[in-house]
Design an enzyme around this catalytic site. Sequence first.
Site, PDB file in Angstrom:
ATOM      1  N   CYS A  43       2.278 -14.240  -4.816  1.00 26.84           N
ATOM      2  CA  CYS A  43       1.630 -12.984  -5.198  1.00 26.84           C
ATOM      3  C   CYS A  43       2.665 -11.966  -5.676  1.00 26.84           C
ATOM      4  CB  CYS A  43       0.764 -12.456  -4.051  1.00 26.84           C
ATOM      5  SG  CYS A  43      -0.604 -11.469  -4.687  1.00 26.84           S
ATOM      6  N   HIS A  89      -2.555 -16.913  -2.729  1.00 32.84           N
ATOM      7  CA  HIS A  89      -1.949 -17.023  -1.388  1.00 32.84           C
ATOM      8  C   HIS A  89      -2.189 -18.414  -0.804  1.00 32.84           C
ATOM      9  CE1 HIS A  89      -0.753 -12.826  -0.731  1.00 32.84           C
ATOM     10  NE2 HIS A  89      -1.773 -12.547  -1.531  1.00 32.84           N
ATOM     11  N   GLU A  97      -0.718 -19.857   1.502  1.00 31.16           N
ATOM     12  CA  GLU A  97      -0.488 -19.928   2.958  1.00 31.16           C
ATOM     13  C   GLU A  97      -1.789 -19.927   3.764  1.00 31.16           C
ATOM     14  OE1 GLU A  97       0.183 -17.364   0.989  1.00 31.16           O
ATOM     15  OE2 GLU A  97       0.076 -15.420   1.987  1.00 31.16           O
TER      16      GLU A  97
END
Length: 551
Positions: A382, A508, A510
């Site tokens: 990001c 994202h 993650e």
Amino acid sequence: MAKHIFVTGGVASSLGKGLTCASIGMLLEQRGLRVRLQKFDPYINVDPGTMSPYQHGEVYVLDDGAETDLDLGHYERFTQAPLTRDCNYTTGKIYLSVIQKEREGRYYEGKTVQVIPHVTDEIKEAIHRLASDDVDVVITEIGGTVGDIEGLPFLEAIRQFALDVGRENCLYIHLTLVVYLKAAGELKTKPTQHSVGALRQIGIQPDVLICRTEHPISAEDKDKIALFCNVERKAVIEERDKQFSIYEVPLSLVHHGLDEILVKRLGLKTRPLDLDDWSAMVERIKNPKQEVRIAVVGKYMKHRDAYKSVYEALDHAGIANRARVLVERVEAEEVGSRGAEAILGGVDGILVPGGFGMRGIEGKIEAIRFARTHEIPYFGICLGMQCAVVEFAREVLGLEDANSTEFDPATDHPVIWLMEEQQSVRQRGGTMRLGSWPCDLAPESLARAAYGTDQIAERHRHRYEFNNAYRRAFEENGLVATGTSPDGTIVEIVELLDHPWFVAVQFHPEFKSKPTRAHPLFREFVAAALRQREASRTVASIELEAEVGAS
Ligand code: GLN
């Protein structure tokens, strides 16, 4: 009909209620049950999206774009339970709905709108919403600590809930701290007694106590807790701090018999518990074959949880590569003031995570330059992608004042700029480009190789984007877009040609990594960092040999 487990916390905050709920969810799933999880947060913000990471830690984003508490990250990492915006309610969100209904005028039929029954009804509806026909158990976590004024409506609602659906269909777990007094050299159960006392005053008698402790709890102390808290002796469960990893928590809860107690007490028919995969994963954590040093260069480094999912995803990548990932948490401003070499020299990989605002930007850009020019594997997420674009524009394209308009609205070279859809947005809460969006991957790219597929969907939380006016210039100079929205308009991934591993993404990743299934990009990033480590070792030993030969 679904059964309900309610989890409250006492004595202190940060005892790991979210982890405990996630672990219970996982254990029930591994017995073949269909589980849903939900969290209530007693603060007035409608969601954590408008809070500083210093206040609250990470904002966890769901597929549907909900900005939620980071405990939902634990729920997703531990279980398969689908999560939606119905899985996280704050006081603010509950009241907002009540007040909207009141303003509509019809809903409350002219009554005085009150905490009981209207706010508590709204809370109970939120619980019912998760208990659909295809669900066996709903686990509801009440944030905060028993005794907080702001938590009262939630506790009152879960008390009433048992009256509505039958006490036999509800189970209350209280997570508490058994304090160790160093001076006395012993554990103290009184705070736990008081905390359960406060809960009983409200009308909730816990069925199970999970006692967080740094030291083993003696049989005598367990007897005492059971007696004074009016809880069955075998339902007083010890939960010690874990040595290696949070992923050990479910195993130790099983060791203390928790899953058995839950299914018996709720009368659930289940298949035997299957922990093979999970235990194998924990074994891998305990026995890594190698180590790798990754620098995470961000701005909220002092808050342990500000990049929670990034740290977890790095751990997962370590598990997949049989490596221990040693994370160095680097303040971006430090890189700015002390120089990249001093701080990042010797790391095997560099990651710049998401973020907002000006502070630390130049340090992040410097860290990325160091990774690019020293051929150190780089993973940008990001803001970490946007900074990589700015760095490349300034150094390689020679656009000296290139910037994101987030940081310099007047720049001559807005290589990152506000998305068109964002230009009319005035309200801050819940208005970013949020949630899961599809992305097409270019053949032959590192991303395509990692994912092993042509189209992916990843979660987003941003307002700014890559400016396509510069795309050609970037690509001609070696920074190529390898992932775009299916219509080709939004650049989602950039990669550097002529570099061992340099991948930066607008989304994202993650949020979709699990301990038993590392995210492909994290997995490949750590694999590249391991190769980098191996290569630099080889160079070092050749140099050493040459030195020895010369002397
Ligand atoms: N601040 C940037 C944006 O809004 C990056 C956001 C992020 O890193 N999550 O686009």
